[in-house]
Scaffold this motif. Structure first.
Motif, PDB file in Angstrom:
ATOM      1  N   GLN A  15      46.099  35.668  45.686  1.00 38.36           N
ATOM      2  CA  GLN A  15      47.062  36.222  46.647  1.00 38.36           C
ATOM      3  C   GLN A  15      46.393  36.497  47.991  1.00 38.36           C
ATOM      4  OE1 GLN A  15      50.001  39.162  45.019  1.00 38.36           O
ATOM      5  NE2 GLN A  15      48.835  38.829  43.132  1.00 38.36           N
ATOM      6  N   ILE A  16      45.174  37.011  47.964  1.00 36.02           N
ATOM      7  CA  ILE A  16      44.421  37.224  49.208  1.00 36.02           C
ATOM      8  C   ILE A  16      44.182  35.881  49.890  1.00 36.02           C
ATOM      9  CG2 ILE A  16      42.222  37.989  50.196  1.00 36.02           C
ATOM     10  CD1 ILE A  16      42.083  40.009  47.788  1.00 36.02           C
ATOM     11  N   PHE A  17      43.762  34.897  49.105  1.00 33.14           N
ATOM     12  CA  PHE A  17      43.547  33.544  49.611  1.00 33.14           C
ATOM     13  C   PHE A  17      44.808  33.026  50.301  1.00 33.14           C
ATOM     14  CE2 PHE A  17      44.046  28.966  48.790  1.00 33.14           C
ATOM     15  CZ  PHE A  17      42.950  28.466  49.471  1.00 33.14           C
ATOM     16  N   GLN A  18      45.961  33.255  49.697  1.00 31.35           N
ATOM     17  CA  GLN A  18      47.230  32.787  50.267  1.00 31.35           C
ATOM     18  C   GLN A  18      47.511  33.468  51.612  1.00 31.35           C
ATOM     19  OE1 GLN A  18      48.894  30.269  49.110  1.00 31.35           O
ATOM     20  NE2 GLN A  18      50.513  30.360  50.604  1.00 31.35           N
ATOM     21  N   VAL A  19      47.246  34.763  51.703  1.00 35.03           N
ATOM     22  CA  VAL A  19      47.418  35.471  52.985  1.00 35.03           C
ATOM     23  C   VAL A  19      46.509  34.837  54.036  1.00 35.03           C
ATOM     24  CG1 VAL A  19      47.071  37.671  54.207  1.00 35.03           C
ATOM     25  CG2 VAL A  19      48.195  37.645  51.966  1.00 35.03           C
ATOM     26  N   PHE A  20      45.264  34.576  53.671  1.00 34.53           N
ATOM     27  CA  PHE A  20      44.324  33.940  54.602  1.00 34.53           C
ATOM     28  C   PHE A  20      44.833  32.566  55.045  1.00 34.53           C
ATOM     29  CE2 PHE A  20      40.119  36.151  53.132  1.00 34.53           C
ATOM     30  CZ  PHE A  20      40.587  37.362  53.590  1.00 34.53           C
ATOM     31  N   GLN A  21      45.334  31.774  54.094  1.00 31.84           N
ATOM     32  CA  GLN A  21      45.791  30.422  54.394  1.00 31.84           C
ATOM     33  C   GLN A  21      47.030  30.423  55.292  1.00 31.84           C
ATOM     34  OE1 GLN A  21      44.139  27.418  53.558  1.00 31.84           O
ATOM     35  NE2 GLN A  21      42.609  29.006  53.221  1.00 31.84           N
ATOM     36  N   LEU A  22      47.814  31.475  55.239  1.00 27.35           N
ATOM     37  CA  LEU A  22      49.002  31.568  56.087  1.00 27.35           C
ATOM     38  C   LEU A  22      48.695  32.166  57.461  1.00 27.35           C
ATOM     39  CD1 LEU A  22      51.581  32.791  53.428  1.00 27.35           C
ATOM     40  CD2 LEU A  22      51.501  30.534  54.511  1.00 27.35           C
ATOM     41  N   SER A  42      37.301  30.041  49.623  1.00 26.23           N
ATOM     42  CA  SER A  42      38.087  29.836  48.401  1.00 26.23           C
ATOM     43  C   SER A  42      38.407  31.159  47.710  1.00 26.23           C
ATOM     44  CB  SER A  42      37.299  28.947  47.435  1.00 26.23           C
ATOM     45  OG  SER A  42      36.174  29.653  46.936  1.00 26.23           O
ATOM     46  N   ALA A  43      39.317  31.096  46.763  1.00 23.37           N
ATOM     47  CA  ALA A  43      39.629  32.275  45.952  1.00 23.37           C
ATOM     48  C   ALA A  43      38.379  32.720  45.197  1.00 23.37           C
ATOM     49  CB  ALA A  43      40.777  31.976  45.002  1.00 23.37           C
ATOM     50  N   LYS A  44      37.571  31.768  44.757  1.00 23.10           N
ATOM     51  CA  LYS A  44      36.326  32.109  44.057  1.00 23.10           C
ATOM     52  C   LYS A  44      35.377  32.848  44.995  1.00 23.10           C
ATOM     53  CE  LYS A  44      32.702  30.216  41.158  1.00 23.10           C
ATOM     54  NZ  LYS A  44      32.150  29.037  40.497  1.00 23.10           N
ATOM     55  N   ASP A  45      35.293  32.414  46.261  1.00 24.86           N
ATOM     56  CA  ASP A  45      34.470  33.125  47.248  1.00 24.86           C
ATOM     57  C   ASP A  45      34.948  34.568  47.399  1.00 24.86           C
ATOM     58  OD1 ASP A  45      32.990  30.795  47.817  1.00 24.86           O
ATOM     59  OD2 ASP A  45      34.331  30.249  49.474  1.00 24.86           O
ATOM     60  N   ILE A  46      36.245  34.737  47.439  1.00 23.21           N
ATOM     61  CA  ILE A  46      36.828  36.083  47.561  1.00 23.21           C
ATOM     62  C   ILE A  46      36.476  36.911  46.336  1.00 23.21           C
ATOM     63  CG2 ILE A  46      39.016  37.360  47.628  1.00 23.21           C
ATOM     64  CD1 ILE A  46      40.078  34.901  49.341  1.00 23.21           C
ATOM     65  N   MET A  47      36.607  36.329  45.157  1.00 19.12           N
ATOM     66  CA  MET A  47      36.286  37.039  43.915  1.00 19.12           C
ATOM     67  C   MET A  47      34.827  37.497  43.887  1.00 19.12           C
ATOM     68  SD  MET A  47      38.279  34.740  41.072  1.00 19.12           S
ATOM     69  CE  MET A  47      37.648  35.674  39.688  1.00 19.12           C
ATOM     70  N   ASN A  48      33.931  36.720  44.468  1.00 21.06           N
ATOM     71  CA  ASN A  48      32.501  37.028  44.438  1.00 21.06           C
ATOM     72  C   ASN A  48      32.028  37.880  45.609  1.00 21.06           C
ATOM     73  OD1 ASN A  48      32.051  35.631  42.025  1.00 21.06           O
ATOM     74  ND2 ASN A  48      31.915  33.693  43.107  1.00 21.06           N
ATOM     75  N   SER A  49      32.931  38.280  46.481  1.00 18.97           N
ATOM     76  CA  SER A  49      32.552  39.047  47.659  1.00 18.97           C
ATOM     77  C   SER A  49      32.153  40.480  47.273  1.00 18.97           C
ATOM     78  CB  SER A  49      33.713  39.087  48.649  1.00 18.97           C
ATOM     79  OG  SER A  49      33.351  39.885  49.755  1.00 18.97           O
ATOM     80  N   PRO A  50      31.080  41.002  47.896  1.00 19.91           N
ATOM     81  CA  PRO A  50      30.671  42.386  47.628  1.00 19.91           C
ATOM     82  C   PRO A  50      31.451  43.422  48.453  1.00 19.91           C
ATOM     83  CG  PRO A  50      29.135  41.386  49.144  1.00 19.91           C
ATOM     84  CD  PRO A  50      30.135  40.308  48.771  1.00 19.91           C
ATOM     85  N   THR A  51      32.406  42.969  49.231  1.00 21.82           N
ATOM     86  CA  THR A  51      33.162  43.860  50.120  1.00 21.82           C
ATOM     87  C   THR A  51      34.367  44.453  49.394  1.00 21.82           C
ATOM     88  OG1 THR A  51      34.379  41.949  50.904  1.00 21.82           O
ATOM     89  CG2 THR A  51      32.468  42.625  52.208  1.00 21.82           C
ATOM     90  N   LEU A  52      35.058  45.343  50.087  1.00 17.53           N
ATOM     91  CA  LEU A  52      36.300  45.933  49.581  1.00 17.53           C
ATOM     92  C   LEU A  52      37.485  45.237  50.242  1.00 17.53           C
ATOM     93  CD1 LEU A  52      35.390  49.722  49.843  1.00 17.53           C
ATOM     94  CD2 LEU A  52      35.483  48.338  47.749  1.00 17.53           C
TER      95      LEU A  52
END
Length: 152
Positions: A15-22, A42-52
């Motif tokens: 869902q975060i990825f989709q917001v970014f893509q739009l 990618s969504a995988k990049d987002i999943m692996n991010s150490p951020t909030l």
């Protein structure tokens, strides 16, 4: 409503990825840079991010996402994106206000593309001050802005 997002959950990351893509194509167009790096995330990049990540929900739809890297002394807004159909409805302002209140730090920083005039004006209207401009290794000129919260 603003909620902390469990970005390590694949469905939330998508869902975060989709917001970014739009939302990021708007900034890419403003910068004249169709090969915009955030669109490659990618969504995988987002999943692996150490951020909030925080999201702004309207009913059951994630319409905006904000990514924050926070320490005791500095909060950095990594990204603040709103789906274009929800632009100019105060959602970005609500997310930024939330970040300032929920991540108290003396310094809050953000960067955006130098050609992204709407974002620069948004941050300046909030109280951010231009710090510097710089060129990225992918050829995008950026601007760094900061706000000292002790002056609030």
């Amino acid at each position: 409503m603003i909620k902390l997002l469990d970005h390590q959950d694949q469905s939330i990351a998508l869902q975060i990825f989709q917001v970014f893509q739009l939302s990021y194509p708007v900034e890419a167009a403003l910068l004249g840079h169709p090969d915009f790096p955030p669109l490659k995330r990618s969504a995988k990049d987002i999943m692996n991010s150490p951020t909030l990540f925080y999201g702004f929900w309207i009913k059951d739809v994630l319409v905006a996402a904000m990514e924050i890297k926070s320490t005791k002394s500095c909060t950095h807004i990594q990204s603040l994106t709103v789906i274009p159909e929800y632009f100019r409805q105060g959602i970005g302002y609500k997310l930024l206000t939330f970040a300032v209140r929920s991540h108290p730090a003396e310094l809050i920083t953000v960067e955006t593309g130098l050609g992204n005039t709407p974002a620069i004006q948004f941050y300046e209207n909030f109280g951010f001050i231009k710090q510097k401009t710089f060129m990225t290794d992918v050829g995008i000129e950026k601007i760094a802005l900061a706000m000292n919260t002790k002056k609030l």
